[in-house]
Structure formats: C-alpha cells, structure tokens
Motif scaffolding. Structure first.
Motif, short mmCIF file in Angstrom:
data_model
loop_
_atom_site.label_atom_id
_atom_site.label_comp_id
_atom_site.label_asym_id
_atom_site.label_seq_id
_atom_site.Cartn_x
_atom_site.Cartn_y
_atom_site.Cartn_z
N ASN A 1 3.11 10.19 -7.55
CA ASN A 1 3.92 10.52 -8.72
C ASN A 1 3.05 10.70 -9.96
O ASN A 1 3.28 11.60 -10.76
CB ASN A 1 4.97 9.44 -8.99
CG ASN A 1 6.09 9.47 -7.97
OD1 ASN A 1 6.37 10.49 -7.37
ND2 ASN A 1 6.74 8.34 -7.78
N ASN A 2 2.03 9.86 -10.09
CA ASN A 2 1.12 9.98 -11.23
C ASN A 2 0.35 11.30 -11.18
O ASN A 2 0.19 11.96 -12.20
CB ASN A 2 0.15 8.80 -11.27
CG ASN A 2 0.81 7.52 -11.72
OD1 ASN A 2 1.88 7.53 -12.29
ND2 ASN A 2 0.15 6.40 -11.45
N TRP A 3 -0.12 11.67 -10.00
CA TRP A 3 -0.85 12.94 -9.87
C TRP A 3 0.06 14.11 -10.21
O TRP A 3 -0.36 15.08 -10.85
CB TRP A 3 -1.42 13.10 -8.46
CG TRP A 3 -2.72 12.39 -8.28
CD1 TRP A 3 -2.95 11.27 -7.54
CD2 TRP A 3 -3.98 12.73 -8.88
NE1 TRP A 3 -4.26 10.90 -7.64
CE2 TRP A 3 -4.91 11.78 -8.46
CE3 TRP A 3 -4.39 13.75 -9.74
CZ2 TRP A 3 -6.25 11.82 -8.86
CZ3 TRP A 3 -5.71 13.78 -10.14
CH2 TRP A 3 -6.63 12.83 -9.71
N SER A 4 1.32 14.01 -9.81
CA SER A 4 2.28 15.05 -10.14
C SER A 4 2.44 15.17 -11.65
O SER A 4 2.47 16.28 -12.20
CB SER A 4 3.62 14.74 -9.48
OG SER A 4 4.60 15.66 -9.87
N LEU B 1 0.83 -1.21 0.00
CA LEU B 1 0.00 0.00 0.00
C LEU B 1 0.86 1.26 0.00
O LEU B 1 0.51 2.25 -0.66
CB LEU B 1 -0.94 0.01 1.20
CG LEU B 1 -2.13 -0.94 1.12
CD1 LEU B 1 -2.91 -0.93 2.43
CD2 LEU B 1 -3.03 -0.60 -0.05
N SER B 2 1.97 1.22 0.70
CA SER B 2 2.88 2.36 0.70
C SER B 2 3.45 2.59 -0.70
O SER B 2 3.55 3.73 -1.16
CB SER B 2 4.02 2.14 1.69
OG SER B 2 3.55 2.16 3.01
N ALA B 3 3.80 1.51 -1.38
CA ALA B 3 4.32 1.62 -2.75
C ALA B 3 3.25 2.17 -3.68
O ALA B 3 3.53 3.05 -4.51
CB ALA B 3 4.81 0.27 -3.24
N ILE B 4 2.02 1.71 -3.54
CA ILE B 4 0.91 2.20 -4.37
C ILE B 4 0.68 3.69 -4.11
O ILE B 4 0.45 4.46 -5.04
CB ILE B 4 -0.37 1.39 -4.10
CG1 ILE B 4 -0.20 -0.03 -4.64
CG2 ILE B 4 -1.59 2.06 -4.71
CD1 ILE B 4 -1.28 -0.99 -4.22
#
Length: 40
Positions: free
Chosen positions: A28-31, A19-22
C-alpha cells in the motif's frame, strides 16, 4: 517436549501473520509513493 513444539508452532504462525500484514502495508505504501510521484 510436545508443549515446546506447540509453543514454537504458535509463534511461527504469529510471525507469518505479522509478516503478511507488513507485506500488505508495504504494498500500500509503494502504491501511495507511485501516486505521489505521478502528481509531481
């Protein structure tokens, strides 16, 4: 019984790690999305 608890504990720790990795990948995707919208 102790073996079952130890296995469950290990599974919970693995799930938390996943979950931390997700969460990191999602951030990063939102960025990237914000950057792409800014280029528009």
């Amino acid at each position: 019984m102790m073996i079952d608890i130890a296995e469950t504990n290990g599974e919970v720790k693995a799930i938390r790690k996943d979950l931390s990795a997700i969460e990191l990948i999602t951030a990063n995707n939102w960025s990237d999305i914000v950057k792409l919208k800014a280029i528009k």
